[in-house]
Design an enzyme around this catalytic site. Sequence first.
Site, mmCIF file in Angstrom:
data_model
loop_
_atom_site.group_PDB
_atom_site.id
_atom_site.type_symbol
_atom_site.label_atom_id
_atom_site.label_comp_id
_atom_site.label_asym_id
_atom_site.label_seq_id
_atom_site.Cartn_x
_atom_site.Cartn_y
_atom_site.Cartn_z
ATOM 1 N N HIS A 1 43.754 18.171 17.712
ATOM 2 C CA HIS A 1 43.010 19.024 16.791
ATOM 3 C C HIS A 1 43.922 19.412 15.645
ATOM 4 C CE1 HIS A 1 40.511 22.286 15.262
ATOM 5 N NE2 HIS A 1 39.531 21.704 15.918
ATOM 6 N N ASP B 1 34.863 18.287 21.947
ATOM 7 C CA ASP B 1 34.029 17.099 22.137
ATOM 8 C C ASP B 1 34.232 16.453 23.507
ATOM 9 O OD1 ASP B 1 32.812 17.179 19.598
ATOM 10 O OD2 ASP B 1 34.671 16.461 18.714
HETATM 11 N N1 COA Z 1 45.096 10.258 20.424
HETATM 12 C C1 COA Z 1 46.321 9.721 20.250
HETATM 13 N N2 COA Z 1 47.216 10.196 19.382
HETATM 14 C C2 COA Z 1 46.846 11.256 18.647
HETATM 15 C C3 COA Z 1 45.599 11.870 18.782
HETATM 16 C C4 COA Z 1 44.710 11.325 19.719
HETATM 17 N N3 COA Z 1 43.507 11.844 19.897
HETATM 18 N N4 COA Z 1 45.528 12.926 17.942
HETATM 19 C C5 COA Z 1 46.690 12.973 17.282
HETATM 20 N N5 COA Z 1 47.493 11.954 17.706
HETATM 21 C C6 COA Z 1 48.820 11.659 17.232
HETATM 22 C C7 COA Z 1 48.786 11.275 15.767
HETATM 23 O O1 COA Z 1 48.518 9.898 15.598
HETATM 24 C C8 COA Z 1 50.160 11.649 15.331
HETATM 25 O O2 COA Z 1 51.061 10.659 15.752
HETATM 26 P P1 COA Z 1 52.308 10.229 14.820
HETATM 27 O O3 COA Z 1 53.113 11.487 14.648
HETATM 28 O O4 COA Z 1 52.972 9.157 15.618
HETATM 29 O O5 COA Z 1 51.704 9.752 13.533
HETATM 30 C C9 COA Z 1 50.450 12.904 16.134
HETATM 31 O O6 COA Z 1 49.595 12.830 17.277
HETATM 32 C C10 COA Z 1 50.175 14.198 15.407
HETATM 33 O O7 COA Z 1 48.867 14.172 14.898
HETATM 34 P P2 COA Z 1 48.347 15.403 14.047
HETATM 35 O O8 COA Z 1 49.043 15.464 12.740
HETATM 36 O O9 COA Z 1 48.423 16.599 14.909
HETATM 37 O O10 COA Z 1 46.818 14.996 13.815
HETATM 38 P P3 COA Z 1 45.850 15.498 12.658
HETATM 39 O O11 COA Z 1 45.897 16.968 12.566
HETATM 40 O O12 COA Z 1 46.086 14.742 11.397
HETATM 41 O O13 COA Z 1 44.477 14.968 13.229
HETATM 42 C C11 COA Z 1 42.587 14.826 14.575
HETATM 43 C C12 COA Z 1 43.651 15.743 14.018
HETATM 44 C C13 COA Z 1 41.538 15.662 15.267
HETATM 45 C C14 COA Z 1 41.931 14.034 13.428
HETATM 46 C C15 COA Z 1 43.233 13.847 15.564
HETATM 47 O O14 COA Z 1 43.801 14.586 16.631
HETATM 48 C C16 COA Z 1 42.265 12.809 16.091
HETATM 49 O O15 COA Z 1 42.032 11.793 15.446
HETATM 50 N N6 COA Z 1 41.665 13.046 17.292
HETATM 51 C C17 COA Z 1 40.653 12.163 17.842
HETATM 52 C C18 COA Z 1 39.310 12.380 17.196
HETATM 53 C C19 COA Z 1 38.654 13.649 17.670
HETATM 54 O O16 COA Z 1 38.605 13.936 18.855
HETATM 55 N N7 COA Z 1 38.103 14.390 16.710
HETATM 56 C C20 COA Z 1 37.426 15.638 16.975
HETATM 57 C C21 COA Z 1 38.244 16.777 16.443
HETATM 58 S S1 COA Z 1 37.594 18.339 16.920
#
Ligand code: COA
Length: 382
Positions: A267, A319
């Site tokens: 998140h 979700d």
């Molecule tokens: N699965 C695997 N790796 C994940 C991840 C996931 N669900 N969510 C984050 N990461 C990884 C990122 O790729 C990143 O890796 P890196 O440092 O090697 O590039 C690291 O964790 C940090 O990510 P972060 O900067 O915290 O993510 P964000 O704030 O840009 O993105 C989301 C947030 C929600 C978009 C992201 O967690 C995601 O895509 N989740 C899956 C989709 C989802 O469930 N969406 C609903 C949100 S309520």
Amino acid sequence: MTTSAPLSPDAFARGLAGIVAGRTAISSLEGDLRYRGYAIEPLARAGDFEEVAFLLLHGELPTRAERDAFAARVSAAARALEPAVIEALARLATACPSATPMDALRTGVSMLGQIERDALPGSREALLTQAERLLGQVPALLAVWCDLAAGRPVGPWPDGPLAAALLQRLTGRTPPADHVQIFGTTLVLYAEHEFNASTFTARTIVSTGSDMHSGITGAIGALKGPLHGGANEQVLEVLAAIGSAERAEAWLAEQFAAKRVVMGFGHRVYKDGDVRAKLLGTMCRAMTGGDPGAEALEQLAERVESLMLDRKQLKPNLDWPAARVYHALGLPVAVFTPIFVVARMSGWTAHIIEQIGDNRLIRPLSLYCGPAARDYVPIAAR
Ligand code: COA
């Protein structure tokens, strides 16, 4: 002539992460999640969507009489969906068999905007009326679309609270009280979440002086994406693709190697877990206990959770349990994100009214990273 001084690369936050982009009195994620100052837990346990929608729109919890009158107005709007919109959706269902319920909601809200704008001016009172009508019209649109896409005659909107009526329309059965209760809880949990991508989209659109329906149409488009609301549909695909708890480790390793995100985890704001996921996850396990098929899915979900925590230090977001709850309620996957739309309509409309009430055009800056200044060459000389 320059319009402003060059920007420092330090001024840039990718994806606006950590940027405070405005003020809101609607909800807060500082410390814990609160709607208008009320902690999310008791609101979610009560599971009364109309109560929460009233709170978000009006700023105070309703009295019983206020809540019932509000619910009656929302229900009346659901029952009185304009025939022109139903006819247009019927044509869409025939002409575009690949159209999804999210496409139908986006198109339907856009059409409703055309009709509503003819009837209502843009005062605060008119905006509140539009919001209440959308709260009823959008779940009705979803139910109508499901009938049309299945080739059934369009059914009537049932009496009663929105959670019970929508569940009945989407499953075709009168739902038991415990199903209505947990479905209502999911609507409350999905109702509002400050400056998420779709809400910010809606606020940006109306900050230009545009109308509520344009803001909501844009918000639906933003919610559809798998990194936002679309994730709840993909969660079930993740669970289906893994298949069993024994396969979870190998499946996740493949995803990590391919640098794919696992839907339902992580998140932007909650870095130590999503309070809503914790709350609904517990309710989901209690609800599915005793059903061998559902228990197997829960065991698989628990295994994935523990592996994600161990390998990536990531916890589930809302979700993750919401998809399992909807599956257990017998709902088809294609309506999971549209249900999120139904619930978030309350937050979106509250934010639109707040933005319009204290508006300044939302217009950030960008850090230029293109070619250095160069001279134009006339086309004949290229
Ligand atoms: N699965 C695997 N790796 C994940 C991840 C996931 N669900 N969510 C984050 N990461 C990884 C990122 O790729 C990143 O890796 P890196 O440092 O090697 O590039 C690291 O964790 C940090 O990510 P972060 O900067 O915290 O993510 P964000 O704030 O840009 O993105 C989301 C947030 C929600 C978009 C992201 O967690 C995601 O895509 N989740 C899956 C989709 C989802 O469930 N969406 C609903 C949100 S309520």
